[in-house]
Each structure stands twice: as C-alpha cells, then as structure tokens.
Design an enzyme around this catalytic site. Structure first.
Site, mmCIF file in Angstrom:
data_model
loop_
_atom_site.group_PDB
_atom_site.id
_atom_site.type_symbol
_atom_site.label_atom_id
_atom_site.label_comp_id
_atom_site.label_asym_id
_atom_site.label_seq_id
_atom_site.Cartn_x
_atom_site.Cartn_y
_atom_site.Cartn_z
ATOM 1 N N ALA A 65 0.853 -1.186 0.000
ATOM 2 C CA ALA A 65 0.000 0.000 0.000
ATOM 3 C C ALA A 65 0.891 1.238 0.000
ATOM 4 O O ALA A 65 2.032 1.198 0.482
ATOM 5 C CB ALA A 65 -0.895 -0.012 1.234
ATOM 6 N N GLY A 110 1.025 -5.087 1.150
ATOM 7 C CA GLY A 110 -0.139 -5.274 0.284
ATOM 8 C C GLY A 110 0.208 -5.948 -1.038
ATOM 9 O O GLY A 110 -0.646 -6.569 -1.666
ATOM 10 N N GLU A 113 0.159 -9.486 -0.248
ATOM 11 C CA GLU A 113 -1.246 -9.841 -0.004
ATOM 12 C C GLU A 113 -2.010 -9.979 -1.320
ATOM 13 O O GLU A 113 -2.879 -10.841 -1.462
ATOM 14 C CB GLU A 113 -1.887 -8.801 0.928
ATOM 15 C CG GLU A 113 -1.282 -8.896 2.331
ATOM 16 C CD GLU A 113 -1.641 -7.722 3.234
ATOM 17 O OE1 GLU A 113 -1.332 -6.580 2.853
ATOM 18 O OE2 GLU A 113 -2.235 -7.952 4.302
ATOM 19 N N GLU A 133 5.065 -4.613 7.494
ATOM 20 C CA GLU A 133 4.247 -3.598 8.185
ATOM 21 C C GLU A 133 4.674 -3.380 9.619
ATOM 22 O O GLU A 133 4.545 -2.288 10.168
ATOM 23 C CB GLU A 133 2.764 -4.005 8.149
ATOM 24 C CG GLU A 133 2.089 -3.850 6.781
ATOM 25 C CD GLU A 133 2.194 -5.069 5.895
ATOM 26 O OE1 GLU A 133 3.088 -5.915 6.132
ATOM 27 O OE2 GLU A 133 1.387 -5.191 4.953
HETATM 28 C C1 LIG Z 1 -1.375 -3.080 3.191
HETATM 29 C C2 LIG Z 1 -0.438 -2.420 3.916
HETATM 30 C C3 LIG Z 1 -0.755 -1.977 5.275
HETATM 31 C C4 LIG Z 1 0.898 -2.153 3.382
HETATM 32 O O1 LIG Z 1 1.197 -2.617 2.306
HETATM 33 S S1 LIG Z 1 2.009 -1.160 4.239
HETATM 34 C C5 LIG Z 1 3.414 -1.031 3.157
HETATM 35 C C6 LIG Z 1 4.304 -2.235 3.206
HETATM 36 N N1 LIG Z 1 5.461 -2.062 2.339
HETATM 37 C C7 LIG Z 1 6.638 -1.586 2.790
HETATM 38 O O2 LIG Z 1 6.804 -1.267 3.940
HETATM 39 C C8 LIG Z 1 7.730 -1.485 1.743
HETATM 40 C C9 LIG Z 1 8.244 -0.062 1.654
HETATM 41 N N2 LIG Z 1 9.357 0.054 0.723
HETATM 42 C C10 LIG Z 1 10.624 -0.268 1.069
HETATM 43 O O3 LIG Z 1 10.916 -0.717 2.161
HETATM 44 C C11 LIG Z 1 11.695 -0.020 0.041
HETATM 45 O O4 LIG Z 1 11.154 0.851 -0.947
HETATM 46 C C12 LIG Z 1 12.218 -1.292 -0.655
HETATM 47 C C13 LIG Z 1 11.067 -2.112 -1.224
HETATM 48 C C14 LIG Z 1 13.037 -2.111 0.317
HETATM 49 C C15 LIG Z 1 13.096 -0.900 -1.870
HETATM 50 O O5 LIG Z 1 14.099 -0.023 -1.480
HETATM 51 P P1 LIG Z 1 14.931 0.775 -2.605
HETATM 52 O O6 LIG Z 1 15.348 -0.166 -3.691
HETATM 53 O O7 LIG Z 1 15.966 1.535 -1.886
HETATM 54 O O8 LIG Z 1 13.881 1.748 -3.299
HETATM 55 P P2 LIG Z 1 13.249 3.071 -2.660
HETATM 56 O O9 LIG Z 1 14.074 4.247 -3.029
HETATM 57 O O10 LIG Z 1 12.922 2.890 -1.224
HETATM 58 O O11 LIG Z 1 11.847 3.101 -3.473
HETATM 59 C C16 LIG Z 1 11.692 3.736 -4.740
HETATM 60 C C17 LIG Z 1 10.548 4.717 -4.625
HETATM 61 O O12 LIG Z 1 9.366 3.979 -4.333
HETATM 62 C C18 LIG Z 1 8.759 4.501 -3.173
HETATM 63 N N3 LIG Z 1 8.083 3.422 -2.440
HETATM 64 C C19 LIG Z 1 8.512 2.160 -2.227
HETATM 65 N N4 LIG Z 1 7.600 1.471 -1.515
HETATM 66 C C20 LIG Z 1 6.578 2.321 -1.300
HETATM 67 C C21 LIG Z 1 5.332 2.204 -0.627
HETATM 68 N N5 LIG Z 1 4.918 1.059 -0.078
HETATM 69 N N6 LIG Z 1 4.545 3.298 -0.571
HETATM 70 C C22 LIG Z 1 4.896 4.449 -1.152
HETATM 71 N N7 LIG Z 1 6.059 4.618 -1.800
HETATM 72 C C23 LIG Z 1 6.885 3.559 -1.874
HETATM 73 C C24 LIG Z 1 9.908 5.096 -2.366
HETATM 74 O O13 LIG Z 1 9.425 6.039 -1.434
HETATM 75 C C25 LIG Z 1 10.714 5.704 -3.476
HETATM 76 O O14 LIG Z 1 10.095 6.900 -3.875
HETATM 77 P P3 LIG Z 1 10.978 8.247 -4.127
HETATM 78 O O15 LIG Z 1 11.895 7.878 -5.278
HETATM 79 O O16 LIG Z 1 9.960 9.276 -4.480
HETATM 80 O O17 LIG Z 1 11.712 8.492 -2.861
#
Ligand SMILES: C=C(C)C(=O)SCCNC(=O)CCNC(=O)[C@H](O)C(C)(C)COP(=O)(O)OP(=O)(O)OC[C@H]1O[C@@H](n2cnc3c(N)ncnc32)[C@H](O)[C@@H]1OP(=O)(O)O
Length: 259
Positions: A65, A110, A113, A133
């Site tokens: 998400a 998500g 999921e 999460e």
């Molecule tokens: C249903 C529910 C509650 C959920 O899904 S909650 C969300 C669960 N998902 C997460 O926590 C994953 C979040 N993402 C990450 O941890 C990291 O992006 C990863 C996947 C490890 C990859 O890391 P990297 O390769 O360094 O890429 P990274 O620079 O972080 O990501 C590229 C871009 O995508 C964006 N991005 C990645 N995951 C995102 C997410 N879930 N939501 C919004 N933006 C996201 C990130 O902010 C970045 O944007 P910007 O270039 O504007 O800064």
C-alpha cells in the site's frame, strides 16, 4: 479500457495485468487499487479470457500500500482503507477464472497480499517477499494475517509478520509461499507455459475447483466434502464433461468450450 497506473494485454486466452508505477515500486495508491479492481473485472467478463496473470513493471511486483497516504488517515479512514483493499483482494480470490501472480521482484505488504489472493504464485529467484508492516508500527491489513497463515501455517506466518524480514524467492518456495521459482530471465516463459496449460482445461471445471477449494477451506471438513459431491453432480450436466470423456474414449485431445 483505459488505465493510467496499469497495463492490460490480451494474448490468446491469457489476460495480463501489469502494475505500472515502477518509480514507486508499483505501490498501491487508491488509483491503482481501483484500476486493478476494474482490470480484473475486465478479464473476468471477457469470454475469451481463461487465465488472468498479474505482475509488475520494473524491479517490483508491488511494494505494498502507498505509505505516503498513511499520515492523513484517521482510525475510521484506516478501517475503510483496509476494508477497501481487502474487498479488492477478496474479489480477486473469488474470480471464477484461474489467477497467477508472476512475482518479478519485491512483493511486500499489500503487494504480497495481492499475490496471496491469486491462485498460483510463480516467483523469480531474485524476488523478495515479506510483510514489513511491523516496521511501520502497524500490521498487515489487506488479508495477509489470514491468507498467509492458511498458506504457510501459523508458525511461519507469525515469524514473517513479527520480524518483517524479506524472504528470497528460493526461501519462499521452501516455505510453500510460492508454487515455484525460476531465474528472472525465465519467469515470463515459465508463467506463460503454465497459464497456457491451464487455459486448455475446461473453464467450468476450473471454476468449480476454485469454488469448492475456497469455500471448503472456510468450512468444516464434512461440509467441504459435501460441497465437492454436489458440484461433482453438477459438472455431469456440462458439455465439457461429455467432450472430455468422449475425447478420452476416442483417443484424441479434448477441446473444451466452457459450456
Ligand atoms: C497493506 C499495507 C498496510 C501495506 O502494504 S504497508 C506497506 C508495506 N510495504 C513496505 O513497507 C515497503 C516499503 N518500501 C521499502 O521498504 C523499500 O522501498 C524497498 C522495497 C526495500 C526498496 O528499497 P529501494 O530499492 O531503496 O527503493 P526506494 O528508493 O525505497 O523506493 C523507490 C521509490 O518507491 C517509493 N516506495 C517504495 N515502496 C513504497 C510504498 N509502499 N509506498 C509508497 N512509496 C513507496 C519510495 O518512497 C521511493 O520513492 P521516491 O523515489 O519518491 O523516494
């Protein structure tokens, strides 16, 4: 149909849905979630489509998400947010057509999921899967607490949710979280081969198998077994049953029409 955040492609009897926000790792914002909802309906309602494949563009299947939306959510908004995501995942799980998640890279939160709502998961060895999460001080809200547990068992599911650690494609296969893994270079070919094999089966049998398995999992064993027998009676009324049995007796390949 027109989409902004995903692409669809019909290839014979296969319907490909490719999440397309690669610069945000295909994070599910509201727009993408609603377009995904529309795209799966498009695949479901097209009589030529027999298998739906969901994948992502770039280095992610889907990173979950969209976290940038989280700070604006009140608790009631958050409940609606989870409920809407879950409704879309529930809908994908309940489609009458087989679905395959082709996990090309990150499948997190998500995103995982979404893959768990599909019938079959094929992952690249290079993919990374998890429910991170916990690291945001929350927990999975698009069905992961329930679907992951049913797929990999309680101990493994709790470990994945409690640590937030990412599993490699290979470990995910060992956990039973994905059906199989293959090098990324081979992923599309493997997926297409499997999808085409399933697309040649009777769509009625496929739909009934899904219904009986999914509803059976939610029921006591005796009810699931009874559902199996009732459906088994129903399937004897289909043209596909006649075609399948006759093709065997006539020593030829069946040609199923979904009738
Ligand atoms: C249903 C529910 C509650 C959920 O899904 S909650 C969300 C669960 N998902 C997460 O926590 C994953 C979040 N993402 C990450 O941890 C990291 O992006 C990863 C996947 C490890 C990859 O890391 P990297 O390769 O360094 O890429 P990274 O620079 O972080 O990501 C590229 C871009 O995508 C964006 N991005 C990645 N995951 C995102 C997410 N879930 N939501 C919004 N933006 C996201 C990130 O902010 C970045 O944007 P910007 O270039 O504007 O800064």
């Amino acid at each position: 149909m027109e989409y902004e955040t995903l692409e669809t492609k019909k290839e014979g009897n296969l319907f490909w849905i490719t999440l397309n926000r690669p610069d945000k790792l295909n994070a599910l914002n509201s727009k993408l979630l609603e377009e995904l909802n529309r795209a799966v309906s498009e695949g479901e309602s097209d009589p030529e489509v027999r298998v739906i494949i969901i994948t992502g563009k770039g280095k992610a299947f889907c990173a979950g998400a969209d976290i940038t939306q989280f700070n604006q959510l009140s608790p009631t908004d958050a409940w609606r947010f989870s409920k809407r995501g879950r409704e879309v995942m529930d809908k994908i799980e309940s489609l009458s057509k087989p679905t395959i998640a082709m996990i090309n890279g990150y499948a997190l939160g998500g995103g995982l999921e979404l893959a768990l709502s599909c019938d079959i998961r094929i992952a690249a060895e290079e993919a990374q899967l998890g429910l991170p999460e916990i690291n945001l001080g929350i927990y999975p809200g698009y069905g992961g607490t329930q679907r992951l547990t049913r797929i990999v068992g309680k101990g493994r599911a709790l470990e994945i949710m409690m640590t937030g650690d990412r599993l490699s494609g290979k470990d995910a296969e060992r956990y039973g979280l994905v059906n199989r893994v293959t090098p990324l270079s081979n992923l599309e070919q493997e997926t297409r081969k499997l999808a085409e094999k399933i697309a040649r089966k009777s769509p009625v049998s496929l739909a009934l198998i899904k219904e009986v398995v999914n509803k059976g999992l939610d029921s006591p064993l005796a009810s699931g077994l009874s559902l199996e027998s009732i459906g088994w009676g129903v399937i004897f009324s289909t043209e596909d049953k006649k075609e399948g049995v006759n093709a065997f007796l006539e020593k030829r390949e069946p040609n199923f029409k979904g009738k």
